[in-house]
Design a protein around this motif. Structure first.
Motif, short mmCIF file in Angstrom:
data_model
loop_
_atom_site.label_atom_id
_atom_site.label_comp_id
_atom_site.label_asym_id
_atom_site.label_seq_id
_atom_site.Cartn_x
_atom_site.Cartn_y
_atom_site.Cartn_z
N GLY A 59 36.33 23.34 41.06
CA GLY A 59 35.62 24.31 40.24
C GLY A 59 36.37 25.61 40.04
N ILE A 60 37.64 25.66 40.48
CA ILE A 60 38.46 26.86 40.29
C ILE A 60 38.91 26.94 38.83
N THR A 61 38.74 28.10 38.22
CA THR A 61 39.12 28.29 36.82
C THR A 61 40.58 28.73 36.70
N LEU A 62 41.12 28.61 35.49
CA LEU A 62 42.48 29.05 35.21
C LEU A 62 42.46 30.53 34.86
N PRO A 63 43.12 31.39 35.63
CA PRO A 63 43.03 32.84 35.40
C PRO A 63 43.40 33.25 33.98
N PHE A 64 42.63 34.18 33.42
CA PHE A 64 42.85 34.80 32.11
C PHE A 64 42.59 33.85 30.95
N ILE A 65 42.43 32.55 31.18
CA ILE A 65 42.32 31.59 30.08
C ILE A 65 40.95 30.92 30.07
N SER A 66 40.46 30.49 31.23
CA SER A 66 39.15 29.84 31.30
C SER A 66 38.04 30.84 30.95
N TYR A 67 36.91 30.30 30.51
CA TYR A 67 35.76 31.14 30.18
C TYR A 67 35.15 31.71 31.46
N GLY A 68 34.81 32.97 31.42
CA GLY A 68 34.17 33.64 32.55
C GLY A 68 34.32 35.14 32.41
N GLY A 69 33.24 35.82 32.02
CA GLY A 69 33.32 37.26 31.79
C GLY A 69 33.60 38.06 33.04
N SER A 70 32.87 37.76 34.13
CA SER A 70 33.08 38.52 35.35
C SER A 70 34.46 38.25 35.93
N ALA A 71 34.96 37.02 35.79
CA ALA A 71 36.29 36.69 36.32
C ALA A 71 37.37 37.51 35.62
N ILE A 72 37.30 37.61 34.28
CA ILE A 72 38.33 38.35 33.56
C ILE A 72 38.23 39.84 33.87
N LEU A 73 37.03 40.34 34.15
CA LEU A 73 36.88 41.76 34.50
C LEU A 73 37.53 42.06 35.84
N PHE A 74 37.27 41.25 36.83
CA PHE A 74 37.84 41.50 38.16
C PHE A 74 39.34 41.25 38.18
N LEU A 75 39.82 40.29 37.39
CA LEU A 75 41.26 40.10 37.28
C LEU A 75 41.91 41.30 36.60
N SER A 76 41.21 41.90 35.62
CA SER A 76 41.72 43.11 34.97
C SER A 76 41.82 44.25 35.97
N VAL A 77 40.84 44.36 36.88
CA VAL A 77 40.90 45.38 37.92
C VAL A 77 42.16 45.19 38.77
N GLU A 78 42.47 43.94 39.13
CA GLU A 78 43.66 43.67 39.94
C GLU A 78 44.94 44.05 39.19
#
Length: 404
Positions: free
Chosen positions: A370-389
């Protein structure tokens, strides 16, 4: 005033003047640095992800409700990406990364508290899992994402505080207790094994970087891998069915064709998509498997990239990730202090682990996680926290001084 006092005063004045000259000369011989290459690669990955998300999800968006359009997932992801860019700007422009030090322990306990709230009535469940909390803008978010950032910022503080104790038992116990507690919280409070593995992987990776001896890590890792393989082999021979969904995933991984009607269906269809794409693919938007793979816009989006753009498109994505990790490695090597170096190293470990796990799942090298592909898979909260990093990494790069 005695002669000795006058000499000492003169000597101190000379030393201060020499220090000022050295500081002035150093400032004149160095230029400020900002890693525009990291920012450019990040933008390329996000834009590529938006294109592939639209190509992948346009069909499934139309099935949601009568009011939905083919832009349903794209609009939600685009809004979060724009907010992520704003977050990166604020972090780079106004926040010195040293300011995080005094707040990291509080953030660590806040992340544990948020995971505890998942078990409360306000926790949100979907598809048999309860892992989310309500949030503005993105609608809902996983507290486990906060835990990743908390570990990335807090474990380096623990390492810097320990100093010479890192290589001793006290350092090992302290780091593993904090990292293990977070991983256990992710696993038992949000029922998310894959993210728990990533959280523990970040902790172990940072300890590996800070430790003087590396051979012991490879020995322990080798023994652990052998034990896992033996256990999996025994389970495959003994079990034919199981009531535990994780055991069913392991069985489907060992023999996806046998369990293609249940646990192995998603992986089998993803492998069909990869195989039918060839080297250059069927063309953007021409995927057939996206109509039947469940939740293809999430963890299986790489299979559609392979089908529509071929192996060439998948290699392009991996090259972009390689460039992103290389820039993070460069910043970690040249950071002005140990804390900055370890924080960027933690970001490097997180993204590298997530990319590896996603690619391994899609190609059936490991069971479905269930792990998504960073920056590419759908997921609003995931892209936000990756942007923070990414914003934190860029703020560290801003304090690197390059000699002229």
């Amino acid at each position: 005033m005695t002669r000795n006092n006058r000499k000492n005063k003169r000597r101190n004045n000379d030393r201060r003047n020499a220090d000022r000259r050295y500081s002035r000369e150093t400032a004149e011989n160095t230029i400020p640095y900002f890693d525009y290459s990291l920012l450019a690669v990040f933008i390329c990955l996000v834009c590529f992800g938006l294109v592939m998300l639209y190509s992948t999800s346009a069909y499934s968006s139309l099935k949601l409700t009568a009011q939905s359009t083919s832009f349903y997932y794209l609009k939600r992801q685009l809004l979060c990406c724009l907010f992520g860019f704003a977050v990166i700007y604020v972090i780079c422009k106004f926040i010195d990364y040293h300011a995080y030090i005094k707040w990291t322990k509080l953030l660590y306990w806040i992340s544990m508290g948020l995971m505890g709230l998942v078990r409360s009535p306000i926790g949100i469940g979907a598809k048999g899992a309860k892992r989310w909390l309500p949030a503005p803008i993105v609608g809902q978010f996983q507290p486990a994402e906060v835990t990743k950032i908390a570990i990335i910022l807090f474990i380096p503080v623990v390492i810097c505080t320990l100093e010479g104790q890192v290589n001793k038992r006290k350092g090992f116990v302290q780091i593993m207790v904090y990292g293990g507690a977070s991983a256990a919280g992710v696993l038992f409070l949000t029922d998310n094994l894959s993210t728990a593995i990533i959280v523990m992987g970040i902790s172990v990776g940072l300890y590996f970087i800070a430790h003087r001896k590396t051979k012991i890590f490879f020995k322990v890792g080798g023994v652990f891998l052998v034990v896992i393989l033996i256990v999996v082999k025994i389970l495959g021979m003994v079990l034919t069915t199981s009531g535990n969904f994780r055991m069913r995933r392991v069985l489907a991984w060992l023999d996806p064709e046998k369990y293609s009607s249940s646990g192995g269906y998603q992986v089998m269809q993803a492998l069909y998509a990869i195989g039918s794409g060839g080297f250059f693919g069927k063309g953007l938007g021409n995927s057939a498997q996206k109509t039947i793979i469940p939740e293809v816009q999430n963890d299986m989006i790489l299979s559609i990239i392979c089908e529509e753009l071929g192996i060439f498109g998948a290699l392009l994505v991996l090259v972009l990730f390689g460039l992103l990790l290389y820039r993070l490695f460069f910043i970690a090597q040249n950071a002005p202090d140990l804390y900055g170096s370890l924080v960027v190293a933690g970001i490097f470990i997180h993204i590298a682990l997530q990319v590896f796990l996603n690619v391994a799942v899609v190609t059936n090298l490991i069971p479905t996680t269930g792990i998504t592909l960073p920056f590419i898979s759908y997921g609003g909260s995931a892209i936000l926290f990756l942007s923070v990093e990414i914003g934190i990494a860029l703020s560290v790069s801003k304090q690197i001084k390059i000699k002229q």
